[in-house]
Design a protein around this motif. Sequence first.
Motif, mmCIF file in Angstrom:
data_model
loop_
_atom_site.group_PDB
_atom_site.id
_atom_site.type_symbol
_atom_site.label_atom_id
_atom_site.label_comp_id
_atom_site.label_asym_id
_atom_site.label_seq_id
_atom_site.Cartn_x
_atom_site.Cartn_y
_atom_site.Cartn_z
ATOM 1 N N ILE A 85 0.812 -1.212 0.000
ATOM 2 C CA ILE A 85 0.000 0.000 0.000
ATOM 3 C C ILE A 85 0.849 1.266 0.000
ATOM 4 O O ILE A 85 1.851 1.361 0.717
ATOM 5 C CB ILE A 85 -0.911 0.015 1.245
ATOM 6 N N GLN A 86 0.428 2.251 -0.793
ATOM 7 C CA GLN A 86 0.907 3.628 -0.668
ATOM 8 C C GLN A 86 -0.300 4.555 -0.666
ATOM 9 O O GLN A 86 -1.145 4.497 -1.571
ATOM 10 C CB GLN A 86 1.831 4.027 -1.822
ATOM 11 N N ASN A 87 -0.401 5.407 0.346
ATOM 12 C CA ASN A 87 -1.485 6.367 0.453
ATOM 13 C C ASN A 87 -1.014 7.734 -0.032
ATOM 14 O O ASN A 87 0.085 8.177 0.305
ATOM 15 C CB ASN A 87 -1.948 6.488 1.903
ATOM 16 N N ILE A 88 -1.858 8.423 -0.813
ATOM 17 C CA ILE A 88 -1.527 9.753 -1.314
ATOM 18 C C ILE A 88 -2.655 10.701 -0.899
ATOM 19 O O ILE A 88 -3.682 10.791 -1.587
ATOM 20 C CB ILE A 88 -1.362 9.776 -2.845
ATOM 21 N N PRO A 89 -2.518 11.408 0.225
ATOM 22 C CA PRO A 89 -3.566 12.348 0.630
ATOM 23 C C PRO A 89 -3.634 13.549 -0.326
ATOM 24 O O PRO A 89 -2.622 14.004 -0.847
ATOM 25 C CB PRO A 89 -3.119 12.792 2.022
ATOM 26 N N TYR A 90 -4.849 14.037 -0.554
ATOM 27 C CA TYR A 90 -5.073 15.257 -1.342
ATOM 28 C C TYR A 90 -4.318 15.214 -2.672
ATOM 29 O O TYR A 90 -3.531 16.094 -3.005
ATOM 30 C CB TYR A 90 -4.675 16.488 -0.518
ATOM 31 N N ASN A 91 -4.593 14.154 -3.442
ATOM 32 C CA ASN A 91 -3.884 13.913 -4.697
ATOM 33 C C ASN A 91 -4.559 14.686 -5.845
ATOM 34 O O ASN A 91 -5.136 14.100 -6.757
ATOM 35 C CB ASN A 91 -3.875 12.408 -4.979
ATOM 36 N N GLY A 92 -4.494 16.006 -5.807
ATOM 37 C CA GLY A 92 -5.063 16.832 -6.862
ATOM 38 C C GLY A 92 -6.541 16.557 -7.077
ATOM 39 O O GLY A 92 -7.312 16.422 -6.121
ATOM 40 N N THR A 93 -6.951 16.445 -8.346
ATOM 41 C CA THR A 93 -8.366 16.208 -8.650
ATOM 42 C C THR A 93 -8.841 14.839 -8.181
ATOM 43 O O THR A 93 -10.032 14.616 -8.002
ATOM 44 C CB THR A 93 -8.627 16.334 -10.168
ATOM 45 N N GLY A 94 -7.914 13.907 -7.967
ATOM 46 C CA GLY A 94 -8.275 12.571 -7.499
ATOM 47 C C GLY A 94 -8.561 12.496 -6.017
ATOM 48 O O GLY A 94 -9.095 11.496 -5.532
ATOM 49 N N GLY A 95 -8.209 13.548 -5.263
ATOM 50 C CA GLY A 95 -8.423 13.510 -3.824
ATOM 51 C C GLY A 95 -7.600 12.423 -3.159
ATOM 52 O O GLY A 95 -6.576 11.973 -3.694
ATOM 53 N N HIS A 96 -8.049 11.990 -2.000
ATOM 54 C CA HIS A 96 -7.315 10.937 -1.295
ATOM 55 C C HIS A 96 -7.258 9.683 -2.170
ATOM 56 O O HIS A 96 -8.297 9.162 -2.602
ATOM 57 C CB HIS A 96 -7.981 10.586 0.031
ATOM 58 N N THR A 97 -6.049 9.203 -2.429
ATOM 59 C CA THR A 97 -5.825 8.093 -3.355
ATOM 60 C C THR A 97 -5.010 7.009 -2.681
ATOM 61 O O THR A 97 -3.996 7.296 -2.035
ATOM 62 C CB THR A 97 -5.073 8.585 -4.609
ATOM 63 N N VAL A 98 -5.442 5.765 -2.826
ATOM 64 C CA VAL A 98 -4.638 4.640 -2.361
ATOM 65 C C VAL A 98 -4.126 3.896 -3.588
ATOM 66 O O VAL A 98 -4.860 3.674 -4.551
ATOM 67 C CB VAL A 98 -5.426 3.694 -1.435
ATOM 68 N N THR A 99 -2.839 3.566 -3.564
ATOM 69 C CA THR A 99 -2.202 2.805 -4.631
ATOM 70 C C THR A 99 -1.785 1.447 -4.086
ATOM 71 O O THR A 99 -1.210 1.360 -2.999
ATOM 72 C CB THR A 99 -0.955 3.534 -5.169
ATOM 73 N N ILE A 100 -2.086 0.395 -4.835
ATOM 74 C CA ILE A 100 -1.629 -0.953 -4.488
ATOM 75 C C ILE A 100 -0.574 -1.354 -5.517
ATOM 76 O O ILE A 100 -0.860 -1.398 -6.713
ATOM 77 C CB ILE A 100 -2.777 -1.973 -4.504
ATOM 78 N N TYR A 101 0.647 -1.612 -5.050
ATOM 79 C CA TYR A 101 1.728 -2.072 -5.920
ATOM 80 C C TYR A 101 1.693 -3.595 -5.936
ATOM 81 O O TYR A 101 1.946 -4.241 -4.917
ATOM 82 C CB TYR A 101 3.077 -1.580 -5.395
ATOM 83 N N HIS A 102 1.354 -4.167 -7.094
ATOM 84 C CA HIS A 102 1.198 -5.611 -7.214
ATOM 85 C C HIS A 102 2.531 -6.281 -7.558
ATOM 86 O O HIS A 102 3.404 -5.654 -8.183
ATOM 87 C CB HIS A 102 0.158 -5.942 -8.279
ATOM 88 N N PRO A 103 2.709 -7.544 -7.181
ATOM 89 C CA PRO A 103 3.990 -8.238 -7.424
ATOM 90 C C PRO A 103 4.366 -8.346 -8.896
ATOM 91 O O PRO A 103 5.546 -8.492 -9.220
ATOM 92 C CB PRO A 103 3.762 -9.630 -6.813
ATOM 93 N N ASN A 104 3.384 -8.273 -9.799
ATOM 94 C CA ASN A 104 3.680 -8.420 -11.233
ATOM 95 C C ASN A 104 4.044 -7.100 -11.912
ATOM 96 O O ASN A 104 4.152 -7.035 -13.136
ATOM 97 C CB ASN A 104 2.501 -9.067 -11.960
ATOM 98 N N GLY A 105 4.204 -6.023 -11.123
ATOM 99 C CA GLY A 105 4.612 -4.736 -11.683
ATOM 100 C C GLY A 105 3.470 -3.796 -12.003
ATOM 101 O O GLY A 105 3.698 -2.628 -12.331
ATOM 102 N N TYR A 106 2.240 -4.283 -11.932
ATOM 103 C CA TYR A 106 1.075 -3.424 -12.151
ATOM 104 C C TYR A 106 0.740 -2.667 -10.866
ATOM 105 O O TYR A 106 1.117 -3.075 -9.764
ATOM 106 C CB TYR A 106 -0.129 -4.251 -12.596
ATOM 107 N N ARG A 107 0.010 -1.567 -11.030
ATOM 108 C CA ARG A 107 -0.485 -0.805 -9.889
ATOM 109 C C ARG A 107 -1.988 -0.596 -10.036
ATOM 110 O O ARG A 107 -2.498 -0.455 -11.150
ATOM 111 C CB ARG A 107 0.183 0.570 -9.813
#
Length: 283
Positions: A85-107
């Motif tokens: 997990i990576q959390n990005i608070p106040y990510n511009g127009t997207g607002g609070h955004t959570v990113t999941i970094y998957h083992p296969n290189g996708y997010r």
Amino acid sequence: MDATGNGVDRRTLLRGAAAGAVVLGGAAVGVGVGAPAHASGFYNPFTGYPISDGWQEHIDRGSLGGIDYVMSVGTRLPACGSGTIQNIPYNGTGGHTVTIYHPNGYRTQYMHLSAFSLANGTAVGAGATVGLSGGAAGAPGSGSSTGPHVHWHMINPSGVRINPLTYLAGIGGTLPKTTTESDGIPGPIMWQRAQNWLRMDHGYTGPIDGVPGVNTYAALQRAMRGYGYTGPIDGVPGPNTWAAVQRLAAQWGYTGPIDGVMGPNSWRGFARFVNQDRFDRTS
């Protein structure tokens, strides 16, 4: 005030994003800390929610693409696959955004959240709650959203934003097997598989989120008509519902009493049933 009606200020959100779960209403929302990061098991956790804007609609108005699912503020957002997990608070127009970094290189990214559930760097399995939906116009973390929903897109290893539904169609959208078959402890993966079975065979139309509620239980009661359940389809399971589940489990190795009291052995038998390969696919 945030979109849930709880007083969560910017400092609290930032601290939660960096170090732990955001606290809402006095209770930590953290779920799935330390969960194993399985390499498989991608699926669509939002199948029971309507789409307000699809991929092409986003592209047509100049967005890089995404899928918008309409849901109430505060709805739990399950991970569509394992990762960190990576959390990005106040990510511009997207607002609070959570990113999941998957083992296969996708997010994977979910946008317009009302709260984060986990700390940065937390390993999660498919189905673990990673945040709470938001999107109410003007609420902290909503970004440019004008109404409650979650925005979902994926990013491939080359850094290009892609349609998650196209990606899932390519890999088949499968659920991992539940460990309940061996440990007798029902959990989110077991319930996801149960919801998928009920979707396929018994008319369940809710989300495959591993969180059983009235709709899940009502579908379960319909399914249990075939195992001696004669009570109401009210989504409130009692001993008669569970006795029918035990009759089902008895066909999958359960040898205990049919007493309507689910224990580890009852759950093991039920889990053997929902672990069938035919309930792997969610698409």
